[in-house]
Motif scaffolding. Structure first.
Motif, PDB file in Angstrom:
ATOM      1  N   HIS A  47       0.856  -1.184   0.000  1.00  0.00           N
ATOM      2  CA  HIS A  47       0.000   0.000   0.000  1.00  0.00           C
ATOM      3  C   HIS A  47       0.887   1.227   0.000  1.00  0.00           C
ATOM      4  CE1 HIS A  47      -2.947   3.023   1.044  1.00  0.00           C
ATOM      5  NE2 HIS A  47      -2.236   3.347   2.112  1.00  0.00           N
ATOM      6  N   ARG A  48       0.615   2.160  -0.885  1.00  0.00           N
ATOM      7  CA  ARG A  48       1.442   3.364  -0.994  1.00  0.00           C
ATOM      8  C   ARG A  48       0.907   4.451  -0.073  1.00  0.00           C
ATOM      9  NH1 ARG A  48       1.460   7.364  -5.304  1.00  0.00           N
ATOM     10  NH2 ARG A  48      -0.007   6.040  -6.398  1.00  0.00           N
ATOM     11  N   PRO A  49       1.720   4.926   0.902  1.00  0.00           N
ATOM     12  CA  PRO A  49       1.254   5.949   1.841  1.00  0.00           C
ATOM     13  C   PRO A  49       0.722   7.220   1.188  1.00  0.00           C
ATOM     14  CG  PRO A  49       3.277   4.968   2.631  1.00  0.00           C
ATOM     15  CD  PRO A  49       3.051   4.429   1.239  1.00  0.00           C
ATOM     16  N   LEU A  50       1.267   7.606   0.041  1.00  0.00           N
ATOM     17  CA  LEU A  50       0.841   8.851  -0.599  1.00  0.00           C
ATOM     18  C   LEU A  50      -0.314   8.667  -1.586  1.00  0.00           C
ATOM     19  CD1 LEU A  50       4.173  10.779  -1.266  1.00  0.00           C
ATOM     20  CD2 LEU A  50       2.377  11.328   0.350  1.00  0.00           C
ATOM     21  N   GLU A  51      -0.951   7.501  -1.558  1.00  0.00           N
ATOM     22  CA  GLU A  51      -2.069   7.235  -2.478  1.00  0.00           C
ATOM     23  C   GLU A  51      -3.176   8.270  -2.266  1.00  0.00           C
ATOM     24  OE1 GLU A  51      -3.592   5.509  -5.611  1.00  0.00           O
ATOM     25  OE2 GLU A  51      -1.961   4.437  -4.612  1.00  0.00           O
ATOM     26  N   GLY A  52      -3.459   9.058  -3.300  1.00  0.00           N
ATOM     27  CA  GLY A  52      -4.518  10.062  -3.215  1.00  0.00           C
ATOM     28  C   GLY A  52      -4.121  11.328  -2.487  1.00  0.00           C
ATOM     29  N   TYR A  53      -2.888  11.421  -2.049  1.00  0.00           N
ATOM     30  CA  TYR A  53      -2.426  12.601  -1.310  1.00  0.00           C
ATOM     31  C   TYR A  53      -2.189  13.742  -2.306  1.00  0.00           C
ATOM     32  CZ  TYR A  53       0.132  15.113   2.378  1.00  0.00           C
ATOM     33  OH  TYR A  53       0.534  16.018   3.319  1.00  0.00           O
ATOM     34  N   PRO A  54      -2.811  14.895  -2.119  1.00  0.00           N
ATOM     35  CA  PRO A  54      -2.639  15.990  -3.089  1.00  0.00           C
ATOM     36  C   PRO A  54      -1.267  16.624  -2.999  1.00  0.00           C
ATOM     37  CG  PRO A  54      -3.913  16.733  -1.215  1.00  0.00           C
ATOM     38  CD  PRO A  54      -3.713  15.259  -1.015  1.00  0.00           C
ATOM     39  N   ALA A  55      -0.774  17.098  -4.130  1.00  0.00           N
ATOM     40  CA  ALA A  55       0.513  17.795  -4.141  1.00  0.00           C
ATOM     41  C   ALA A  55       0.403  19.063  -3.312  1.00  0.00           C
ATOM     42  CB  ALA A  55       0.907  18.127  -5.577  1.00  0.00           C
ATOM     43  N   PRO A  56       1.448  19.428  -2.571  1.00  0.00           N
ATOM     44  CA  PRO A  56       1.375  20.606  -1.700  1.00  0.00           C
ATOM     45  C   PRO A  56       1.392  21.945  -2.436  1.00  0.00           C
ATOM     46  CG  PRO A  56       3.581  19.671  -1.665  1.00  0.00           C
ATOM     47  CD  PRO A  56       2.736  18.724  -2.463  1.00  0.00           C
ATOM     48  N   GLY A  57       1.522  21.912  -3.744  1.00  0.00           N
ATOM     49  CA  GLY A  57       1.536  23.159  -4.496  1.00  0.00           C
ATOM     50  C   GLY A  57       1.699  22.905  -5.978  1.00  0.00           C
ATOM     51  N   LYS A  58       1.956  23.950  -6.734  1.00  0.00           N
ATOM     52  CA  LYS A  58       2.153  23.838  -8.173  1.00  0.00           C
ATOM     53  C   LYS A  58       3.443  24.562  -8.561  1.00  0.00           C
ATOM     54  CE  LYS A  58      -2.772  23.692  -9.362  1.00  0.00           C
ATOM     55  NZ  LYS A  58      -3.868  24.338 -10.156  1.00  0.00           N
ATOM     56  N   ASP A  59       3.982  24.165  -9.715  1.00  0.00           N
ATOM     57  CA  ASP A  59       5.177  24.840 -10.214  1.00  0.00           C
ATOM     58  C   ASP A  59       4.860  26.301 -10.525  1.00  0.00           C
ATOM     59  OD1 ASP A  59       7.132  22.751 -10.240  1.00  0.00           O
ATOM     60  OD2 ASP A  59       6.035  21.838 -11.896  1.00  0.00           O
ATOM     61  N   LYS A  60       5.763  27.167 -10.111  1.00  0.00           N
ATOM     62  CA  LYS A  60       5.605  28.584 -10.418  1.00  0.00           C
ATOM     63  C   LYS A  60       6.687  29.006 -11.393  1.00  0.00           C
ATOM     64  CE  LYS A  60       3.462  29.862  -6.026  1.00  0.00           C
ATOM     65  NZ  LYS A  60       3.539  30.739  -4.812  1.00  0.00           N
ATOM     66  N   LYS A  61       6.265  29.348 -12.577  1.00  0.00           N
ATOM     67  CA  LYS A  61       7.214  29.758 -13.609  1.00  0.00           C
ATOM     68  C   LYS A  61       7.356  31.277 -13.596  1.00  0.00           C
ATOM     69  CE  LYS A  61       6.250  25.812 -16.581  1.00  0.00           C
ATOM     70  NZ  LYS A  61       5.835  25.340 -17.938  1.00  0.00           N
TER      71      LYS A  61
END
Length: 276
Positions: free
Chosen positions: A176-190
């Motif tokens: 079982h993957r602990p990060l399954e369904g865990y949202p990314a903490p942010g997005k890339d900022k260009k």
């Protein structure tokens, strides 16, 4: 059957004609089990019908066996239970195997960065078994990186790839993957801002020495700093600087015509390298 067990008396014990024979020590909870084949093993009675093997005579000294038997009997009397032995793969050991396997074809810098993030940014996971890691553990470590959003996002991505790798065969460390369904903490900022001509002019005139030469070539050619930092005189062919694909991000060779201004900078750079 009971006897005063000594090295001499244990050595003198004769095997039974069939089955096993147990001789208990009169002065300790220790016993010796003798098999029909002649092997002699130290044992301890820890409950009704329950025996614990302590080791074979000749390998484990009688004195050590007596000492261990007394210790175990005392702990049982005092209600002290032996600590549970945890089995599995530790996070820090798995990360070493992951970086070595998953990044074996990657550039050294990419490999180093993955290793840095996994070993420095997740202190709560470092000494845990993979099977013990929870979403809360991961979340707690990631929240500590909230002050550096870009670092936080990169750490999250590397950890997510790591857990996916842990579920693959042949190692299959996790089911079982602990990060399954865990949202990314942010997005890339260009970045959208670019330097004005006046700002570029000020940077150009402020450049000095070898690093100044690198900055000026970055301005002229628009390359990555890693490409400029690795420039070799042997890469020049007929007035064209050809950066090999192994040093570019897309893996393809990059050809740059060497115009007069760049030629002056390259000559100065070569002279500094020769002098140093």
């Amino acid at each position: 059957m009971k006897s005063n067990l000594t090295d001499v008396s244990v050595r003198a014990l004769k095997p039974p004609s069939k089955g096993q024979l147990t001789v208990w020590d009169k002065n300790s909870p220790l016993g010796v089990r003798i098999s029909q084949g002649g092997s002699k093993t130290f044992i301890l009675m820890i409950g009704r019908g329950k025996r614990r093997t302590l080791g074979r005579f000749g390998i484990v000294p009688l004195s050590k066996a007596c000492e261990e038997a007394r210790r175990i009997a005392a702990e049982k009397t005092l209600g002290i239970t032996a600590p549970t032995v945890k089995t599995g793969v530790l996070f820090d050991a798995a990360t070493i195997a992951f970086v070595k396997d998953h990044y074996k074809s990657a550039k050294p810098r990419t490999k180093h960065e993955a290793h840095r993030l996994l070993t420095n940014k997740f202190p709560l996971l470092d000494t845990k078994l993979l099977s013990e890691i929870t979403d809360e553990d991961v979340s707690s470590d990631l929240k500590k990186l909230a002050g550096t959003p870009s670092e936080q996002l990169h750490a999250f991505r590397v950890l997510r790839v790591f857990f996916k790798w842990c579920m693959r065969l042949p190692h299959r460390y996790l089911r079982h993957r602990p990060l399954e369904g865990y949202p990314a903490p942010g997005k890339d900022k260009k970045g959208k801002r670019i330097l004005s001509d006046d700002e570029l002019r000020k940077v150009w005139h402020a450049c000095e020495g070898m690093f100044g030469d690198m900055v000026r070539l970055l301005i002229l050619w628009g390359c990555r700093n890693g490409e400029i930092g690795r420039l070799m005189p042997t890469w020049e062919e007929s007035g064209v600087m050809i950066i090999p694909g192994e040093f570019t991000k897309n893996g393809r060779a990059h050809a740059i015509p060497i115009l007069p201004l760049a030629r002056v900078i390259l000559a100065a750079r070569l002279m500094r390298v020769t002098i140093s």
